[in-house]
Design a protein around this motif. Structure first.
Motif, PDB file in Angstrom:
ATOM      1  N   MET A 174       0.817  -1.206   0.000  1.00 19.27           N
ATOM      2  CA  MET A 174       0.000   0.000   0.000  1.00 19.27           C
ATOM      3  C   MET A 174       0.856   1.264   0.000  1.00 19.27           C
ATOM      4  O   MET A 174       0.589   2.207  -0.745  1.00 19.27           O
ATOM      5  CB  MET A 174      -0.916  -0.001   1.221  1.00 19.27           C
ATOM      6  N   PHE A 175       1.885   1.297   0.826  1.00 17.50           N
ATOM      7  CA  PHE A 175       2.667   2.523   0.953  1.00 17.50           C
ATOM      8  C   PHE A 175       3.887   2.583   0.050  1.00 17.50           C
ATOM      9  O   PHE A 175       4.309   3.655  -0.347  1.00 17.50           O
ATOM     10  CB  PHE A 175       3.100   2.725   2.408  1.00 17.50           C
ATOM     11  N   LEU A 176       4.473   1.465  -0.281  1.00 19.42           N
ATOM     12  CA  LEU A 176       5.677   1.485  -1.090  1.00 19.42           C
ATOM     13  C   LEU A 176       5.498   0.825  -2.445  1.00 19.42           C
ATOM     14  O   LEU A 176       6.454   0.672  -3.191  1.00 19.42           O
ATOM     15  CB  LEU A 176       6.824   0.813  -0.329  1.00 19.42           C
ATOM     16  N   GLY A 177       4.277   0.443  -2.761  1.00 19.64           N
ATOM     17  CA  GLY A 177       4.013  -0.160  -4.062  1.00 19.64           C
ATOM     18  C   GLY A 177       4.247   0.826  -5.192  1.00 19.64           C
ATOM     19  O   GLY A 177       4.755   0.482  -6.248  1.00 19.64           O
TER      20      GLY A 177
ATOM     21  N   MET B 117       6.350   3.839  -5.626  1.00 19.11           N
ATOM     22  CA  MET B 117       7.421   4.605  -4.991  1.00 19.11           C
ATOM     23  C   MET B 117       7.370   6.086  -5.374  1.00 19.11           C
ATOM     24  O   MET B 117       7.641   6.955  -4.549  1.00 19.11           O
ATOM     25  CB  MET B 117       8.781   4.007  -5.353  1.00 19.11           C
ATOM     26  N   CYS B 118       7.003   6.390  -6.609  1.00 16.82           N
ATOM     27  CA  CYS B 118       6.934   7.798  -7.019  1.00 16.82           C
ATOM     28  C   CYS B 118       5.864   8.552  -6.232  1.00 16.82           C
ATOM     29  O   CYS B 118       6.074   9.697  -5.846  1.00 16.82           O
ATOM     30  CB  CYS B 118       6.647   7.901  -8.506  1.00 16.82           C
ATOM     31  N   LEU B 119       4.733   7.906  -5.997  1.00 12.97           N
ATOM     32  CA  LEU B 119       3.677   8.546  -5.218  1.00 12.97           C
ATOM     33  C   LEU B 119       4.127   8.772  -3.780  1.00 12.97           C
ATOM     34  O   LEU B 119       3.954   9.859  -3.226  1.00 12.97           O
ATOM     35  CB  LEU B 119       2.404   7.700  -5.244  1.00 12.97           C
ATOM     36  N   SER B 120       4.744   7.767  -3.174  1.00  9.38           N
ATOM     37  CA  SER B 120       5.201   7.891  -1.787  1.00  9.38           C
ATOM     38  C   SER B 120       6.265   8.973  -1.646  1.00  9.38           C
ATOM     39  O   SER B 120       6.181   9.833  -0.765  1.00  9.38           O
ATOM     40  CB  SER B 120       5.758   6.562  -1.287  1.00  9.38           C
ATOM     41  N   LEU B 121       7.253   8.942  -2.523  1.00 12.80           N
ATOM     42  CA  LEU B 121       8.325   9.940  -2.442  1.00 12.80           C
ATOM     43  C   LEU B 121       7.827  11.337  -2.795  1.00 12.80           C
ATOM     44  O   LEU B 121       8.272  12.326  -2.208  1.00 12.80           O
ATOM     45  CB  LEU B 121       9.482   9.538  -3.352  1.00 12.80           C
ATOM     46  N   GLY B 122       6.903  11.418  -3.735  1.00  9.31           N
ATOM     47  CA  GLY B 122       6.340  12.717  -4.092  1.00  9.31           C
ATOM     48  C   GLY B 122       5.585  13.350  -2.934  1.00  9.31           C
ATOM     49  O   GLY B 122       5.729  14.536  -2.666  1.00  9.31           O
ATOM     50  N   CYS B 123       4.785  12.539  -2.238  1.00  9.27           N
ATOM     51  CA  CYS B 123       4.051  13.052  -1.076  1.00  9.27           C
ATOM     52  C   CYS B 123       5.003  13.492   0.029  1.00  9.27           C
ATOM     53  O   CYS B 123       4.819  14.551   0.633  1.00  9.27           O
ATOM     54  CB  CYS B 123       3.089  11.998  -0.556  1.00  9.27           C
ATOM     55  N   LEU B 124       6.018  12.683   0.280  1.00 10.03           N
ATOM     56  CA  LEU B 124       6.997  13.064   1.307  1.00 10.03           C
ATOM     57  C   LEU B 124       7.735  14.345   0.920  1.00 10.03           C
ATOM     58  O   LEU B 124       7.990  15.203   1.761  1.00 10.03           O
ATOM     59  CB  LEU B 124       7.991  11.936   1.527  1.00 10.03           C
ATOM     60  N   ALA B 125       8.063  14.482  -0.353  1.00  9.04           N
ATOM     61  CA  ALA B 125       8.767  15.679  -0.812  1.00  9.04           C
ATOM     62  C   ALA B 125       7.891  16.921  -0.668  1.00  9.04           C
ATOM     63  O   ALA B 125       8.365  17.976  -0.232  1.00  9.04           O
ATOM     64  CB  ALA B 125       9.207  15.501  -2.264  1.00  9.04           C
ATOM     65  N   VAL B 126       6.620  16.801  -1.030  1.00  8.44           N
ATOM     66  CA  VAL B 126       5.710  17.946  -0.924  1.00  8.44           C
ATOM     67  C   VAL B 126       5.538  18.360   0.533  1.00  8.44           C
ATOM     68  O   VAL B 126       5.631  19.545   0.865  1.00  8.44           O
ATOM     69  CB  VAL B 126       4.345  17.611  -1.570  1.00  8.44           C
TER      70      VAL B 126
END
Length: 83
Positions: free
Chosen positions: A14-17, A19-28
């Motif tokens: 769910m969270f790391l499937g 990776m671009c979405l997870s890293l993008g949210c963390l970056a924002v």
């Protein structure tokens, strides 16, 4: 123990499937926090920037696979010989 491993596996997917979405949210979130903590943005602009930027990250995560699929479908059409 099997239930615990199944739950952890699902959380991983769910969270790391994506990776671009997870890293993008963390970056924002990190960027908005940094800009707000340094005083460059007040409460209201930072509060408006956060959901708008997260919606942009989500839209990119949804549209990226669609663009890839459209490109691959288009490339398959071009590669086929005409009759």
């Amino acid at each position: 123990m099997s239930i615990l491993s199944d739950v952890l596996r699902e959380l991983w997917k769910m969270f790391l499937g994506d990776m671009c979405l997870s890293l993008g949210c963390l970056a924002v979130v990190g960027l908005v926090w940094t800009v707000h903590a340094t005083g460059l943005l007040g409460d209201l602009p930072a509060g408006l920037m956060l959901p708008l930027a997260l919606i942009g990250v989500l839209a990119d995560a949804v549209l990226r696979p669609a663009r890839r699929k459209a490109r691959s479908d288009g490339a398959a059409d071009v590669a086929e010989p005409r009759r």
